[in-house]
Design an enzyme around this catalytic site. Structure first.
Site, PDB file in Angstrom:
ATOM      1  N   GLU A  55      -1.296  12.279  -7.381  1.00 54.77           N
ATOM      2  CA  GLU A  55      -0.752  12.142  -6.019  1.00 54.77           C
ATOM      3  C   GLU A  55       0.638  11.538  -6.162  1.00 54.77           C
ATOM      4  O   GLU A  55       0.773  10.365  -6.489  1.00 54.77           O
ATOM      5  CB  GLU A  55      -1.651  11.227  -5.178  1.00 54.77           C
ATOM      6  CG  GLU A  55      -3.028  11.794  -4.907  1.00 54.77           C
ATOM      7  CD  GLU A  55      -3.006  13.035  -4.028  1.00 54.77           C
ATOM      8  OE1 GLU A  55      -2.070  13.190  -3.215  1.00 54.77           O
ATOM      9  OE2 GLU A  55      -3.914  13.869  -4.171  1.00 54.77           O
ATOM     10  N   GLY A  97       4.100  11.006 -13.005  1.00 54.34           N
ATOM     11  CA  GLY A  97       3.019  12.003 -12.924  1.00 54.34           C
ATOM     12  C   GLY A  97       3.192  13.075 -13.987  1.00 54.34           C
ATOM     13  O   GLY A  97       2.230  13.475 -14.648  1.00 54.34           O
ATOM     14  N   CYS A 117       4.450   7.326   0.613  1.00 55.46           N
ATOM     15  CA  CYS A 117       4.710   8.668   0.083  1.00 55.46           C
ATOM     16  C   CYS A 117       4.918   9.641   1.237  1.00 55.46           C
ATOM     17  O   CYS A 117       5.645  10.618   1.130  1.00 55.46           O
ATOM     18  CB  CYS A 117       3.543   9.124  -0.771  1.00 55.46           C
ATOM     19  SG  CYS A 117       1.952   8.921   0.050  1.00 55.46           S
ATOM     20  N   GLY A 173       1.603   7.830  -7.836  1.00 53.63           N
ATOM     21  CA  GLY A 173       2.882   7.213  -8.184  1.00 53.63           C
ATOM     22  C   GLY A 173       3.987   8.245  -8.114  1.00 53.63           C
ATOM     23  O   GLY A 173       3.870   9.263  -7.424  1.00 53.63           O
ATOM     24  N   SER A 174       5.046   7.985  -8.870  1.00 50.97           N
ATOM     25  CA  SER A 174       6.227   8.844  -8.780  1.00 50.97           C
ATOM     26  C   SER A 174       6.007  10.188  -9.474  1.00 50.97           C
ATOM     27  O   SER A 174       5.160  10.312 -10.366  1.00 50.97           O
ATOM     28  CB  SER A 174       7.413   8.130  -9.432  1.00 50.97           C
ATOM     29  OG  SER A 174       7.118   7.892 -10.782  1.00 50.97           O
TER      30      SER A 174
HETATM   31  P1  NAD Z   1       5.531   4.665 -10.561  1.00 52.04           P
HETATM   32  O1  NAD Z   1       5.306   6.070 -10.901  1.00 52.04           O
HETATM   33  O2  NAD Z   1       6.731   4.003 -11.086  1.00 52.04           O
HETATM   34  O3  NAD Z   1       4.295   3.770 -11.031  1.00 52.04           O
HETATM   35  C1  NAD Z   1       2.981   4.021 -10.605  1.00 52.04           C
HETATM   36  C2  NAD Z   1       2.015   3.442 -11.633  1.00 52.04           C
HETATM   37  O4  NAD Z   1       2.105   4.174 -12.840  1.00 52.04           O
HETATM   38  C3  NAD Z   1       2.304   2.007 -12.021  1.00 52.04           C
HETATM   39  O5  NAD Z   1       1.083   1.348 -12.203  1.00 52.04           O
HETATM   40  C4  NAD Z   1       3.070   2.146 -13.346  1.00 52.04           C
HETATM   41  O6  NAD Z   1       2.960   1.014 -14.162  1.00 52.04           O
HETATM   42  C5  NAD Z   1       2.393   3.340 -13.952  1.00 52.04           C
HETATM   43  N1  NAD Z   1       3.198   4.184 -14.850  1.00 52.04           N
HETATM   44  C6  NAD Z   1       4.497   4.544 -14.717  1.00 52.04           C
HETATM   45  N2  NAD Z   1       4.844   5.433 -15.669  1.00 52.04           N
HETATM   46  C7  NAD Z   1       3.728   5.657 -16.420  1.00 52.04           C
HETATM   47  C8  NAD Z   1       3.437   6.480 -17.553  1.00 52.04           C
HETATM   48  N3  NAD Z   1       4.347   7.272 -18.109  1.00 52.04           N
HETATM   49  N4  NAD Z   1       2.195   6.455 -18.064  1.00 52.04           N
HETATM   50  C9  NAD Z   1       1.228   5.674 -17.515  1.00 52.04           C
HETATM   51  N5  NAD Z   1       1.447   4.868 -16.437  1.00 52.04           N
HETATM   52  C10 NAD Z   1       2.677   4.866 -15.901  1.00 52.04           C
HETATM   53  O7  NAD Z   1       5.482   4.584  -8.944  1.00 52.04           O
HETATM   54  P2  NAD Z   1       5.643   3.325  -8.006  1.00 52.04           P
HETATM   55  O8  NAD Z   1       7.069   2.955  -7.894  1.00 52.04           O
HETATM   56  O9  NAD Z   1       4.662   2.270  -8.387  1.00 52.04           O
HETATM   57  O10 NAD Z   1       5.129   3.925  -6.619  1.00 52.04           O
HETATM   58  C11 NAD Z   1       5.911   4.640  -5.740  1.00 52.04           C
HETATM   59  C12 NAD Z   1       5.654   6.121  -5.883  1.00 52.04           C
HETATM   60  O11 NAD Z   1       4.281   6.412  -5.593  1.00 52.04           O
HETATM   61  C13 NAD Z   1       6.449   6.938  -4.882  1.00 52.04           C
HETATM   62  O12 NAD Z   1       6.985   8.061  -5.508  1.00 52.04           O
HETATM   63  C14 NAD Z   1       5.403   7.321  -3.840  1.00 52.04           C
HETATM   64  O13 NAD Z   1       5.738   8.462  -3.094  1.00 52.04           O
HETATM   65  C15 NAD Z   1       4.205   7.513  -4.696  1.00 52.04           C
HETATM   66  N6  NAD Z   1       2.968   7.468  -3.903  1.00 52.04           N
HETATM   67  C16 NAD Z   1       2.299   8.634  -3.673  1.00 52.04           C
HETATM   68  C17 NAD Z   1       1.155   8.630  -2.868  1.00 52.04           C
HETATM   69  C18 NAD Z   1       0.420   9.923  -2.574  1.00 52.04           C
HETATM   70  O14 NAD Z   1      -0.685   9.852  -2.050  1.00 52.04           O
HETATM   71  N7  NAD Z   1       0.965  11.082  -2.863  1.00 52.04           N
HETATM   72  C19 NAD Z   1       0.687   7.430  -2.338  1.00 52.04           C
HETATM   73  C20 NAD Z   1       1.382   6.257  -2.606  1.00 52.04           C
HETATM   74  C21 NAD Z   1       2.523   6.290  -3.402  1.00 52.04           C
END
Ligand code: NAD
Length: 480
Positions: free
Chosen positions: A235, A218, A269, A213-214
């Site tokens: 990631e 992370g 990503c 995720g973001s």
């Molecule tokens: P996000 O971080 O907003 O959410 C990802 C997940 O985490 C969701 O399920 C969300 O509900 C949960 N979440 C958010 N904050 C949290 C916290 N504090 N504690 C626990 N859970 C939490 O990201 P998004 O908008 O869903 O996805 C897009 C992001 O993911 C982009 O930054 C993208 O680059 C990244 N991404 C990275 C990869 C990689 O392999 N590096 C792959 C795909 C996506």
């Protein structure tokens, strides 16, 4: 896109804002219960051989295959990815499952250290227990499967919290998994909700976190579990650069940049979020990028001829538009696209025109912050070292691409780029055998390949000797 209201999440189609379904969020008590069931299932699952686990996963892969179309259609409706991309996402996910089912035993086999003749020393791999899988929406099936398949093959149970933006895809996956009576009950638990439920899951007795995720989330997650020293694989986001040298075929290079920047509406990503082009071919390259962008067929992804759909939701839409406006205010020039659709069917959804933008500087928001939109940002460079410096000027370090026929220069650039992955003439490639590696604020840990599956095991060294055990070791007491 989603709206959370009174502990119900409503899921809408970003192409036309139609309501697709509603799911109640998982309560704290339910989350606790899911983790407990995972623990029970772990006791059974971890005792199975790799072959037995592999056979179960292969059966699951076949069931998923039989549901491919429904899954892909749902994915397209829920997050906008066109069917032409979501169908291959399903088949690629199935391929990943089969590959880990076949290769896990070999990848996790004991590592023997035979340099000390009287000793029998080996490093063995053991599963963590319950892995909390917290995942995003931008590849709603493939990203969870990237972790699920190796985590399960390594012998773990999984508590999976999908994104609030792709709950219906996850619900469908849960439905399919619930039919798999060959898997121990509770082996894969599903937790529905947003950040709040993610936090609640991590407060439970889990043994590892696999997060995608973001960067912001992370960092929050790493802090939340730091006190317990829980193994965390992160990631995170990216701002991948592409460097185009003047010996490249212009059509090849421009299409690589346009496709890499706009496929999945720029919501990978590893999307190309900065294109650095050598000054001598800059104008020709921009013209070609414009031509290719204008040919992209934008529309509702359910139409099989659509090449690019909407962005996932209103927040994402606003973020992309704001970055474009900020760039224009700071002197950037739009070559094509540049905003939303204001007429026709596309005006009803979160559609953004495929955009080519120039006159940029490296310090602009649109060049530094992750955008996640269909934007081709083209910047000029005059020397190879300048291109490397510009490409490395980012807090992210996920992937980077180089387009050139000159092998020697390509290798030089690859050695200098501060990213976990470098693709030469092949942007955005992911393959089950190639680890996915991040640097800087793009994360910690690995996915895919042998390095990827090893993330899901604890290592143990067993150091034994079965000879001369009637003779006291000469380094014991008394010291001489
Ligand atoms: P996000 O971080 O907003 O959410 C990802 C997940 O985490 C969701 O399920 C969300 O509900 C949960 N979440 C958010 N904050 C949290 C916290 N504090 N504690 C626990 N859970 C939490 O990201 P998004 O908008 O869903 O996805 C897009 C992001 O993911 C982009 O930054 C993208 O680059 C990244 N991404 C990275 C990869 C990689 O392999 N590096 C792959 C795909 C996506």
């Amino acid at each position: 896109m989603f709206i959370k209201e009174n502990n119900i999440i409503h899921s809408y189609n970003p192409a036309n804002k139609e309501l697709l379904g509603s799911i109640p969020v998982t309560t704290d008590d339910e989350i606790e219960n899911i983790v407990k069931k995972c623990k029970d299932a772990f006791k059974i699952w971890s005792k199975l051989s790799y072959e037995e686990r592999g056979n179960c996963l292969k059966k699951l892969a076949t069931i998923l295959e039989n549901n491919s179309n429904d899954l892909a259609i749902l994915m397209t409706k829920e997050m906008g990815r066109p069917l032409t991309e979501s169908l291959p996402e399903v088949s690629k996910s199935i391929k990943f499952i089969r590959s880990f089912a076949d290769k896990a035993e070999q990848m996790l086999s004991d590592f023997i250290i035979n340099e000390i003749p009287e000793k029998d020393i080996k490093i063995v791999c053991e599963p963590y227990g319950v892995v909390a899988l917290i995942k995003p929406w931008n590849m709603p099936l493939q990203t969870p499967i990237w972790s699920m398949a190796p985590a399960l093959m390594a012998g773990n149970a999984i508590a999976f919290k999908p994104s609030e933006n792709s709950l219906l895809v996850a619900k469908e996956l849960e439905k399919i998994i619930s039919q798999c009576d060959f898997l121990p009950k509770g082996l894969i638990g599903f937790i529905y909700g947003d950040k709040e439920q993610g936090i609640a899951l991590l407060n439970n007795d889990i043994n590892m976190v696999s997060f995608t995720g973001s960067m912001k989330a992370g960092k929050e997650i790493a802090k939340q579990v730091a006190d317990r020293f829980i193994k965390t694989s992160l990631e995170l986001g990216g701002k991948d650069p592409m460097i185009v040298l003047d010996d490249a075929n212009i059509d090849f290079a421009a299409m690589a940049a346009v496709w890499g920047s706009t496929t999945n509406c720029g919501q990978f990503c590893s999307s190309i979020e900065r294109v650095y082009v050598q000054d001598t071919i800059f104008d020709k390259f921009v013209d070609k990028a414009k031509e290719f962008c204008e040919k992209i067929k934008v529309g509702n992804g359910i139409d099989k001829t659509t090449e690019m759909g909407p962005v996932v939701n209103e927040n994402q839409f606003k973020k992309v538009i704001e970055q474009i406006e900020d760039a224009i205010q700071n002197g950037a020039k739009i070559i094509t696209g540049g905003g939303a659709y204001t007429e026709g069917e596309l005006a009803n959804g979160w559609f953004i025109q495929p955009t080519v933008i120039v006159n940029l500087t490296n310090d602009m928001k649109i060049v530094q912050e992750e955008t996640f939109g269909p934007i081709v940002r083209i910047l000029k460079f005059h020397s190879i070292d300048e291109a490397i410096e510009l490409a490395n000027d980012s807090e992210y370090g996920l992937g980077s691409s180089v387009i050139t026929q000159n092998e020697e220069i390509a290798k030089y650039i690859a050695s200098k780029l501060d990213t976990g992955m470098v693709w030469i003439n092949e942007p955005l490639l992911s393959n089950e055998y190639c680890p996915w590696i991040a640097r800087k604020n793009s994360g910690i840990g690995y996915e895919l390949g042998e390095l990827g599956i090893k993330e899901f095991v604890k290592l143990k060294i067993i150091n034994s000797q079965f000879s001369s055990n009637d003779i006291l070791r000469k380094w014991w007491y008394p010291y001489k």
